[in-house]
Design an enzyme around this catalytic site. Structure first.
Site, PDB file in Angstrom:
ATOM      1  N   SER A 151       0.836  -1.076   0.016  1.00  0.00           N
ATOM      2  CA  SER A 151      -0.085   0.132   0.014  1.00  0.00           C
ATOM      3  C   SER A 151       0.688   1.413  -0.145  1.00  0.00           C
ATOM      4  CB  SER A 151      -0.871   0.270   1.191  1.00  0.00           C
ATOM      5  OG  SER A 151       0.061   0.095   2.508  1.00  0.00           O
ATOM      6  N   GLY A 169       3.147   0.041   5.044  1.00  0.00           N
ATOM      7  CA  GLY A 169       2.088  -0.703   4.854  1.00  0.00           C
ATOM      8  C   GLY A 169       2.273  -2.209   4.835  1.00  0.00           C
ATOM      9  N   HIS A 244      19.057  -3.831  23.627  1.00  0.00           N
ATOM     10  CA  HIS A 244      18.379  -2.645  24.030  1.00  0.00           C
ATOM     11  C   HIS A 244      16.643  -3.148  23.958  1.00  0.00           C
ATOM     12  CE1 HIS A 244      19.178  -2.036  19.747  1.00  0.00           C
ATOM     13  NE2 HIS A 244      17.857  -1.648  19.722  1.00  0.00           N
ATOM     14  N   ARG A 327      18.327 -14.582  14.469  1.00  0.00           N
ATOM     15  CA  ARG A 327      19.245 -13.449  14.024  1.00  0.00           C
ATOM     16  C   ARG A 327      19.349 -12.266  15.430  1.00  0.00           C
ATOM     17  NH1 ARG A 327      19.518  -7.538  13.693  1.00  0.00           N
ATOM     18  NH2 ARG A 327      21.203  -7.075  12.390  1.00  0.00           N
ATOM     19  N   ASP A 329      20.727  -9.129  17.290  1.00  0.00           N
ATOM     20  CA  ASP A 329      20.805  -7.621  16.794  1.00  0.00           C
ATOM     21  C   ASP A 329      21.991  -7.288  17.888  1.00  0.00           C
ATOM     22  OD1 ASP A 329      20.129  -5.370  15.346  1.00  0.00           O
ATOM     23  OD2 ASP A 329      19.431  -4.753  17.326  1.00  0.00           O
ATOM     24  N   GLU A 358      24.792 -10.697  14.806  1.00  0.00           N
ATOM     25  CA  GLU A 358      25.050  -9.529  14.062  1.00  0.00           C
ATOM     26  C   GLU A 358      26.308  -8.879  14.535  1.00  0.00           C
ATOM     27  OE1 GLU A 358      23.871  -4.920  12.916  1.00  0.00           O
ATOM     28  OE2 GLU A 358      23.073  -5.653  14.634  1.00  0.00           O
ATOM     29  N   HIS A 424      19.503  -4.193   5.774  1.00  0.00           N
ATOM     30  CA  HIS A 424      18.723  -3.043   5.930  1.00  0.00           C
ATOM     31  C   HIS A 424      19.408  -1.727   6.549  1.00  0.00           C
ATOM     32  CE1 HIS A 424      19.216  -4.518  10.135  1.00  0.00           C
ATOM     33  NE2 HIS A 424      18.681  -3.450  10.619  1.00  0.00           N
ATOM     34  N   ASP A 425      20.839  -2.059   6.883  1.00  0.00           N
ATOM     35  CA  ASP A 425      21.702  -0.909   7.178  1.00  0.00           C
ATOM     36  C   ASP A 425      22.712  -0.376   6.394  1.00  0.00           C
ATOM     37  OD1 ASP A 425      20.910  -0.681  10.000  1.00  0.00           O
ATOM     38  OD2 ASP A 425      21.764  -2.672  10.472  1.00  0.00           O
ATOM     39  N   ARG A 473      15.622   1.300   2.092  1.00  0.00           N
ATOM     40  CA  ARG A 473      14.389   0.646   2.636  1.00  0.00           C
ATOM     41  C   ARG A 473      12.997   1.021   2.152  1.00  0.00           C
ATOM     42  NH1 ARG A 473      15.528   1.646   9.326  1.00  0.00           N
ATOM     43  NH2 ARG A 473      17.735   0.757   9.347  1.00  0.00           N
TER      44      ARG A 473
END
Length: 574
Positions: A151, A169, A244, A327, A329, A358, A424-425, A473
């Site tokens: 969307s 979305g 965190h 995975r 983080d 990671e 994504h980084d 992203r």
């Protein structure tokens, strides 16, 4: 003899057991320096003095720009070993043991290198299925709202009195409705960035560890997704954020409200009282954070109650939803003891569960068989960037770097590494290639034919680009016609179809200084697959013996010439 270059480290990637029978020993020397290297090994509990030693000739298994790496693998007749090396260079001959050189043996067996016991509990044994995995990494907010559709609309929902947000979305049901798309491409493993309830669209600021974020759907939507994946022969790995939490997590809010009187006052790292409100941008947070992000307080996983809580989280998603792995983080910033407890918890539920840390740096510390099975191999991307994208190194330098990357781990760990070009980084690799699709496709081919698990970030197969976060992203471009899609399909088909590309040893065939022709081989006892790729601007000559066999896939191959950005994949059987 260059003695300064000689290195051996007992009980490490230089001396390890593959199982309760087979041993691997390695020794580093200066490149081209030695004429021969021989390993002598004996029973460290031998009742005779001096110890009776057997010997085996070592071979150069790998080379980087500076060093040769000698290696031998053999079935050991002993469970406890003492050992030393004999090095020959011209007229020079030395014995090497205890980190020193000598010209003679000694009667005292304790002075030799030691492998105290080949204990089954000390073996590094990643799940076997990881060698065959081809991973599709989905950023849930950006992937799909339905079949072949997203969307691209923001969302805002309430969760237990707190506001959570979505940006584009994407939903879990949307992922489920596109599993057929992933299966048709050949992917057999799905890895998703965080799906638990969290404030922002990326979901790394968690506010609940036992429920799916309502922007993505319901817990039952996740159950349906896992069941659909398993029904299609795909495994599911989810993101665990335990370094965190988000500042809206009720336990952190309790500390903000009650200070030292909160039962959670020791759940967070280096708090000072009163704890400042993280929404005040003018006040530097008086607690440890992820980086300096005030909205993500660092968890004190060295506390018993915190460790117990997150091990319950680990067990819950494995038992209740039958996920196939985690995975983890910011793994390198979490204390080792917590990860060991987490590892034991996961393996007690499912011994085949994969744990992937990671870790952006060299990850050997965490790959000892007690913390993680694998790590995200960002060094793979770094070296590929230099060779395929910026073209700042030649084949010799590239081979030296990937050789160093392989040799720094035990063999089992190399085959379980999560190799990647994108995540994504980081900026999309296609953008780093300056839209040179030929170079990008060679990088993808290398990803699919190198030891380890290849991981593809959503949309790479459709030519998604982007240097900044808002770009890389971006929403999945469903419906885009892109020639990369067919290339990915064929590259994955090749990997899935050739066992040597998943489980075979790696050997460099050609990587000359000043050249950008790179040739390597993946070998099993009964067959091998040779890959040649040409990053030169002109045609490159291939040796006739390289072309002996059946051509599985090629581009730009003309007789014994390989065109610029061309490749050849050749199978040999005997």
């Amino acid at each position: 003899m260059n003695k300064k270059a000689v290195l051996h480290i007992p009980m490490s990637q230089y001396a390890f057991a593959l199982d309760e029978e087979r041993m691997v020993f390695r020794l580093r020397t200066a490149r081209g320096d030695m004429d021969a290297c021989r390993l002598y090994y004996g029973d460290r509990s031998c009742r005779q003095t001096p110890v009776i030693f057997d010997s085996v000739l070592m071979k150069v298994a790998a080379q980087d720009e500076l060093f040769d790496y000698y290696e031998t693998e053999f079935v050991s007749p002993y469970r406890r070993l003492c050992y030393y090396f004999e090095l020959t260079a011209g007229e020079e001959r030395f014995l090497y043991y205890g980190d020193f050189f000598s010209d003679h043996c000694v009667d005292d067996r304790s002075e030799y290198y030691q492998f105290p016991y080949m204990h089954r509990d000390d073996l590094v044994r990643p799940p076997q299925w990881m060698q065959d995995a081809v991973v599709y990494n989905i950023f849930p907010d950006s992937f799909a709202s339905g079949k072949g559709f997203i969307s691209n609309e923001e969302s805002r929902k309430e969760f237990h009195g707190k506001t959570v947000r979505g940006k584009r979305g994407g939903t879990l049901r949307g992922i489920t409705e596109n599993i057929g798309y992933l299966k048709e491409l050949g992917f057999n493993t799905l890895y998703m960035n965080p799906i638990f309830a969290a404030g922002e669209y990326h979901k790394y600021d968690l506010i609940d560890y036992f429920h799916v974020d309502p922007c993505f759907g319901r817990d039952e939507d996740f159950r349906e997704l896992v069941d659909t994946c398993h029904g299609n022969g795909m495994r599911v790995i989810i993101d665990g954020v335990f370094n965190h939490c988000g500042w809206q997590w009720d336990k952190f809010g309790d500390v903000v409200d009650k200070g030292k009187d909160s039962q959670y006052s020791d759940w967070f790292y280096r708090l000072e009282y009163p704890v400042c409100r993280p929404e005040d941008p003018e006040v530097y947070p008086d607690y440890e954070c992820f980086g300096y992000e005030r909205m993500m307080p660092k968890l004190a996983t060295d506390r018993e109650a915190v460790a117990d809580y997150f091990c319950r989280v680990c067990r819950y998603w494995l038992e209740e939803f039958h996920i196939d792995g985690w995975r983890l983080d910011v793994a390198s910033e979490v204390n080792d003891d917590f990860w060991r407890r987490f590892y034991r918890t996961a393996k007690s539920v499912n011994p085949d569960a994969a744990l992937i840390g990671e870790v952006w740096e060299s990850a050997g510390h965490w790959l000892d068989g007690k913390i993680f099975d694998s790590s995200m191999n960002y060094d793979f991307r770094k070296h590929c960037r230099r060779f395929f994208a910026s073209r700042s190194i030649d084949a010799a330098a590239f081979d030296g770097r990937v050789t160093h990357m392989r040799i720094r781990y035990r063999r089992q760990s190399v085959f379980a590494q999560m190799n990647l070009l994108d995540s994504h980084d980081v900026s999309r690799f296609l953008s780093l290639c300056g839209k040179d699709r030929g170079a990008y496709e060679l990088a993808v081919l290398f990803l699919m034919t190198f030891p380890g698990m290849p991981s593809i970030f959503y949309g790479d197969e459709l030519g998604v680009e982007g240097v900044l976060e808002v770009e890389y992203r971006q929403a999945m471009p469903w419906g885009r016609e892109d020639t990369l899609l067919s290339f990915y399909r064929e590259a994955i088909r090749l990997r899935n179809g050739e066992k040597a590309l998943r489980r075979g040893s790696f050997r460099t065939v050609s990587a000359e200084k000043g050249s950008r022709l790179y040739v390597y081989e993946r070998r099993l006892p009964e067959e091998s697959v040779l890959v040649a790729m040409n990053m030169e601007e002109n045609d490159a000559a291939l040796m006739p013996e390289w072309l002996e066999g059946r051509i599985l896939w090629q581009r730009g191959l003309r007789s014994e010439q390989l065109g610029s950005r061309g490749f050849a994949v050749i199978k040999k059987e005997w």
